[in-house]
Structures are given as C-alpha cells and as structure tokens.
Design a protein around this motif. Structure first.
Motif, PDB file in Angstrom:
ATOM      1  N   SER A   1     -51.265  35.907  13.379  1.00 52.72           N
ATOM      2  CA  SER A   1     -52.183  35.234  12.461  1.00 52.72           C
ATOM      3  C   SER A   1     -51.704  35.374  11.027  1.00 52.72           C
ATOM      4  N   GLY A   2     -50.972  34.383  10.588  1.00 58.12           N
ATOM      5  CA  GLY A   2     -50.533  34.376   9.200  1.00 58.12           C
ATOM      6  C   GLY A   2     -51.715  34.373   8.254  1.00 58.12           C
ATOM      7  N   GLN A   3     -52.788  33.732   8.676  1.00 58.15           N
ATOM      8  CA  GLN A   3     -53.990  33.662   7.845  1.00 58.15           C
ATOM      9  C   GLN A   3     -54.551  35.056   7.560  1.00 58.15           C
ATOM     10  N   ALA A   4     -54.654  35.892   8.579  1.00 60.22           N
ATOM     11  CA  ALA A   4     -55.209  37.234   8.393  1.00 60.22           C
ATOM     12  C   ALA A   4     -54.314  38.055   7.459  1.00 60.22           C
ATOM     13  N   PHE A   5     -52.997  37.949   7.639  1.00 58.02           N
ATOM     14  CA  PHE A   5     -52.084  38.683   6.759  1.00 58.02           C
ATOM     15  C   PHE A   5     -52.173  38.174   5.324  1.00 58.02           C
ATOM     16  N   PHE A   6     -52.264  36.853   5.164  1.00 56.84           N
ATOM     17  CA  PHE A   6     -52.375  36.281   3.824  1.00 56.84           C
ATOM     18  C   PHE A   6     -53.656  36.763   3.153  1.00 56.84           C
TER      19      PHE A   6
ATOM     20  N   ARG B   1     -43.627  35.642   7.785  1.00 57.59           N
ATOM     21  CA  ARG B   1     -42.959  35.741   9.091  1.00 57.59           C
ATOM     22  C   ARG B   1     -43.779  35.042  10.163  1.00 57.59           C
ATOM     23  N   SER B   2     -45.087  35.241  10.125  1.00 55.10           N
ATOM     24  CA  SER B   2     -45.959  34.618  11.111  1.00 55.10           C
ATOM     25  C   SER B   2     -45.939  33.101  10.981  1.00 55.10           C
ATOM     26  N   TYR B   3     -46.069  32.612   9.756  1.00 62.18           N
ATOM     27  CA  TYR B   3     -46.057  31.161   9.547  1.00 62.18           C
ATOM     28  C   TYR B   3     -44.719  30.569   9.979  1.00 62.18           C
ATOM     29  N   ASN B   4     -43.634  31.250   9.662  1.00 58.79           N
ATOM     30  CA  ASN B   4     -42.311  30.739  10.032  1.00 58.79           C
ATOM     31  C   ASN B   4     -42.087  30.770  11.537  1.00 58.79           C
ATOM     32  N   SER B   5     -42.546  31.823  12.204  1.00 61.41           N
ATOM     33  CA  SER B   5     -42.314  31.927  13.649  1.00 61.41           C
ATOM     34  C   SER B   5     -43.225  31.002  14.448  1.00 61.41           C
ATOM     35  N   SER B   6     -44.395  30.703  13.916  1.00 59.40           N
ATOM     36  CA  SER B   6     -45.320  29.837  14.655  1.00 59.40           C
ATOM     37  C   SER B   6     -45.143  28.375  14.303  1.00 59.40           C
ATOM     38  N   GLY B   7     -44.392  28.105  13.241  1.00 58.09           N
ATOM     39  CA  GLY B   7     -44.214  26.732  12.816  1.00 58.09           C
ATOM     40  C   GLY B   7     -45.447  26.151  12.165  1.00 58.09           C
ATOM     41  N   GLU B   8     -46.381  27.029  11.784  1.00 55.10           N
ATOM     42  CA  GLU B   8     -47.622  26.610  11.166  1.00 55.10           C
ATOM     43  C   GLU B   8     -47.321  26.010   9.795  1.00 55.10           C
ATOM     44  N   ALA B   9     -47.939  24.907   9.497  1.00 53.85           N
ATOM     45  CA  ALA B   9     -47.737  24.254   8.195  1.00 53.85           C
ATOM     46  C   ALA B   9     -48.837  24.668   7.238  1.00 53.85           C
ATOM     47  N   HIS B  10     -48.454  25.201   6.093  1.00 58.16           N
ATOM     48  CA  HIS B  10     -49.425  25.580   5.047  1.00 58.16           C
ATOM     49  C   HIS B  10     -48.907  25.194   3.710  1.00 58.16           C
TER      50      HIS B  10
ATOM     51  N   SER C   1     -45.508  39.698   6.059  1.00 55.66           N
ATOM     52  CA  SER C   1     -45.955  39.489   7.441  1.00 55.66           C
ATOM     53  C   SER C   1     -46.534  38.092   7.621  1.00 55.66           C
ATOM     54  N   ALA C   2     -47.270  37.612   6.626  1.00 55.77           N
ATOM     55  CA  ALA C   2     -47.833  36.261   6.702  1.00 55.77           C
ATOM     56  C   ALA C   2     -46.720  35.224   6.780  1.00 55.77           C
TER      57      ALA C   2
END
Length: 189
Positions: A151-156, A180-189, A177-178
């Motif tokens: 959860s990049g959101q929780a780390f952010f 890394r999470s966003y990059n590994s999940s491919g989440e767009a923010h 950590s955020a």
C-alpha cells in the motif's frame, strides 16, 4: 506521477519546517482535502479487495467484483468482515462531511470487527491526521502499511504524518517505501 508525489512531500516538509499549519484555512480547502482523502480511502478498499482475491479469500471471478453492490458478491467474507466494511464505509461518509469524531468511531469499530482490514487503519489515520492527532495517525498508518506492505498510500500518509511531527528521517523512509510500492504495483499517482 512520482514527481507529483515527491513535490507534495517536499511542500509538506517546507510547511513543517516553517512551523505553518497544514490544516485547511477555508471551507473549499477542507472540502478538497476531504475529497482527496475519500478517493484515497476508496482506492485502499479496492487494494484490499484485490489482495483478498489474489490470496484466494474471495470467490468472485475478478477483484473488481467486490466493488459492486450486488447480492452475493462478498459471500467469502465473514459476517464480521461485512460489518467491518460497512463501518468503514460509514466512516468514509462521515469523514467526507467533516465529522471527524464520528468517522474515527466508525473506523475503530471496523478495526474491532476485522483487525486485518488495512483500509480501515489507513482511513483511521487519515481522520486522525485531519484532527491534528499526528501521533495516533502515525500508529494507524504504520499498522495499515504492515497489514498491506504494497500500500503505497499508507506509506505516503505515514510520511506526511512523520513530517508533521518533525521526523524527517522516518518520513524519508516511509516515502521511499511508498515509491517502491507505487513502482512495483504500477499504480499511477
């Protein structure tokens, strides 16, 4: 994008270093903050549903099926988990209306019913952050990030709370950590 994420954190650092409050100064700013937090909370619920699907704790065909409000979609959930999701949703509704104490109570009830619901921990932290209860927000965001390490959101959110407390080193670690999470999940923010 990652650049926007970093820009937001850097702006927060500047406010924290200058001793300025990040609390909204107008009703429009408060509404915007609430809308952003609600969007992030909804995304967190979706991430939790996706994780449950991937861990084969859901009997739906696709992770997005859990978002629908049709009968039987959440069959794999226990009654307590269903109630927890309902309390989490009520908390999100109260939060969007600026009723922070009510939202906090709903999130705490959701956590009591399902202590592994990362979204409820993250939402609790968001409400505590909005109420300027930063130590409590850190604890909630930390728990959310431990329950859902992707959860990049929780780390952010944890990074932002650490910044408010003047803990730059911890904020940087959470931001890393955020990212890394966003990059590994491919989440767009």
């Amino acid at each position: 994008s990652d650049l926007l994420l970093v820009a937001a954190v850097l702006t927060s650092v500047m406010f924290a270093q200058e001793g300025r409050s990040q609390m909204p100064s107008s009703a429009d700013q408060m509404r915007t903050l609430m809308e952003r937090r609600q969007e992030m909370s909804a995304r967190s619920v979706q991430e939790t549903n996706k994780q449950r699907f991937e861990e084969k704790k859901s009997d739906t065909a696709f992770p997005s099926d859990n978002v629908k409000r049709t009968a039987g979609v959440l069959r794999a959930l226990t009654p307590e988990q269903r109630k927890a999701l309902q309390h989490n949703e009520r908390g999100m509704d109260l939060f969007s209306k600026g009723k922070l104490d009510g939202a906090i109570k709903e999130y705490l009830e959701a956590i009591r019913l399902d202590s592994k619901l990362a979204a409820a921990h993250n939402n609790l932290g968001s409400a505590q952050f909005a109420a300027a209860r930063f130590e409590e927000a850190v604890a909630a965001f930390r728990q959310a990030s431990e329950l859902d390490a992707d959860s990049g959101q929780a780390f952010f959110n944890l990074a932002l709370a650490q910044i408010k407390l003047g803990r730059q080193k911890e904020a940087t670690e959470a931001l890393d950590s955020a990212l890394r999470s966003y990059n590994s999940s491919g989440e767009a923010h």
